[in-house]
Design a protein around this motif. Sequence first.
Motif, short mmCIF file in Angstrom:
data_model
loop_
_atom_site.label_atom_id
_atom_site.label_comp_id
_atom_site.label_asym_id
_atom_site.label_seq_id
_atom_site.Cartn_x
_atom_site.Cartn_y
_atom_site.Cartn_z
N LEU A 20 0.84 -1.19 0.00
CA LEU A 20 0.00 0.00 0.00
C LEU A 20 0.88 1.24 0.00
CD1 LEU A 20 -2.69 -0.98 2.66
CD2 LEU A 20 -2.63 -1.52 0.22
N SER A 21 0.37 2.28 -0.66
CA SER A 21 1.06 3.57 -0.67
C SER A 21 0.08 4.64 -0.23
CB SER A 21 1.56 3.90 -2.08
OG SER A 21 2.47 2.95 -2.55
N CYS A 22 0.63 5.67 0.37
CA CYS A 22 -0.18 6.82 0.77
C CYS A 22 0.64 8.07 0.50
CB CYS A 22 -0.56 6.75 2.23
SG CYS A 22 -1.36 8.25 2.86
N ALA A 23 0.15 8.88 -0.42
CA ALA A 23 0.82 10.12 -0.78
C ALA A 23 0.17 11.29 -0.07
CB ALA A 23 0.79 10.31 -2.29
N ALA A 24 0.97 12.07 0.60
CA ALA A 24 0.48 13.25 1.31
C ALA A 24 0.83 14.50 0.54
CB ALA A 24 1.08 13.31 2.70
N SER A 25 -0.07 15.45 0.55
CA SER A 25 0.18 16.75 -0.09
C SER A 25 -0.47 17.84 0.74
CB SER A 25 -0.37 16.76 -1.52
OG SER A 25 -1.76 16.55 -1.52
N GLY A 26 0.01 19.06 0.55
CA GLY A 26 -0.53 20.19 1.29
C GLY A 26 0.46 20.73 2.30
N SER A 27 -0.06 21.22 3.41
CA SER A 27 0.76 21.87 4.43
C SER A 27 1.34 20.83 5.39
CB SER A 27 -0.08 22.89 5.19
OG SER A 27 -0.60 23.87 4.32
N ILE A 28 2.43 20.25 4.98
CA ILE A 28 3.07 19.18 5.76
C ILE A 28 4.25 19.74 6.51
CG2 ILE A 28 4.18 16.94 5.64
CD1 ILE A 28 2.67 16.58 2.93
N PHE A 29 4.29 19.51 7.81
CA PHE A 29 5.38 19.98 8.64
C PHE A 29 6.60 19.07 8.47
CE2 PHE A 29 2.28 22.67 9.77
CZ PHE A 29 1.69 22.60 11.03
N SER A 30 7.75 19.60 8.81
CA SER A 30 8.97 18.81 8.67
C SER A 30 8.95 17.58 9.55
CB SER A 30 10.19 19.66 9.00
OG SER A 30 10.31 20.73 8.09
N PHE A 31 8.41 17.76 10.77
CA PHE A 31 8.32 16.62 11.66
C PHE A 31 6.87 16.17 11.72
CE2 PHE A 31 9.72 13.67 14.74
CZ PHE A 31 8.65 13.50 15.62
#
Length: 118
Positions: A20-31
């Motif tokens: 499974l894969s999950c791609a995140a986009s948007g306002s993602i913090f470094s941690f």
Amino acid sequence: QVQLVESGGGLVQAGGSLRLSCAASGSIFSFNTMGWYRQTPGKQRELLATITSGGRTNYADSGKGRFTISRDNAKNTVYLQMNSLKPEDTAVYYCNLDQRGLERYNYWGRGTQVTVSS
């Protein structure tokens, strides 16, 4: 806002594997911490595994042994390698992202169906 899109689910025979894969986009913090959960009808969503942006992993009992979580920070993508699948692994699998700034932000994907046939 953060958007999470899961992919890689499907129908597999018992003993088979899926990634499974999950791609995140948007306002993602470094941690941040990303994780995989699953849910079957009538049951609570259960944690499988989490991984921090630093690579620290944590597995729940249900995710130990056959599942491996990993991530690619450059792609803001988390993976779940599932091996030796069993019919009882049939569920909707959800991706989660948790991050904290002045407030705590928690996001869910829409889920991807995994069906394991016997």
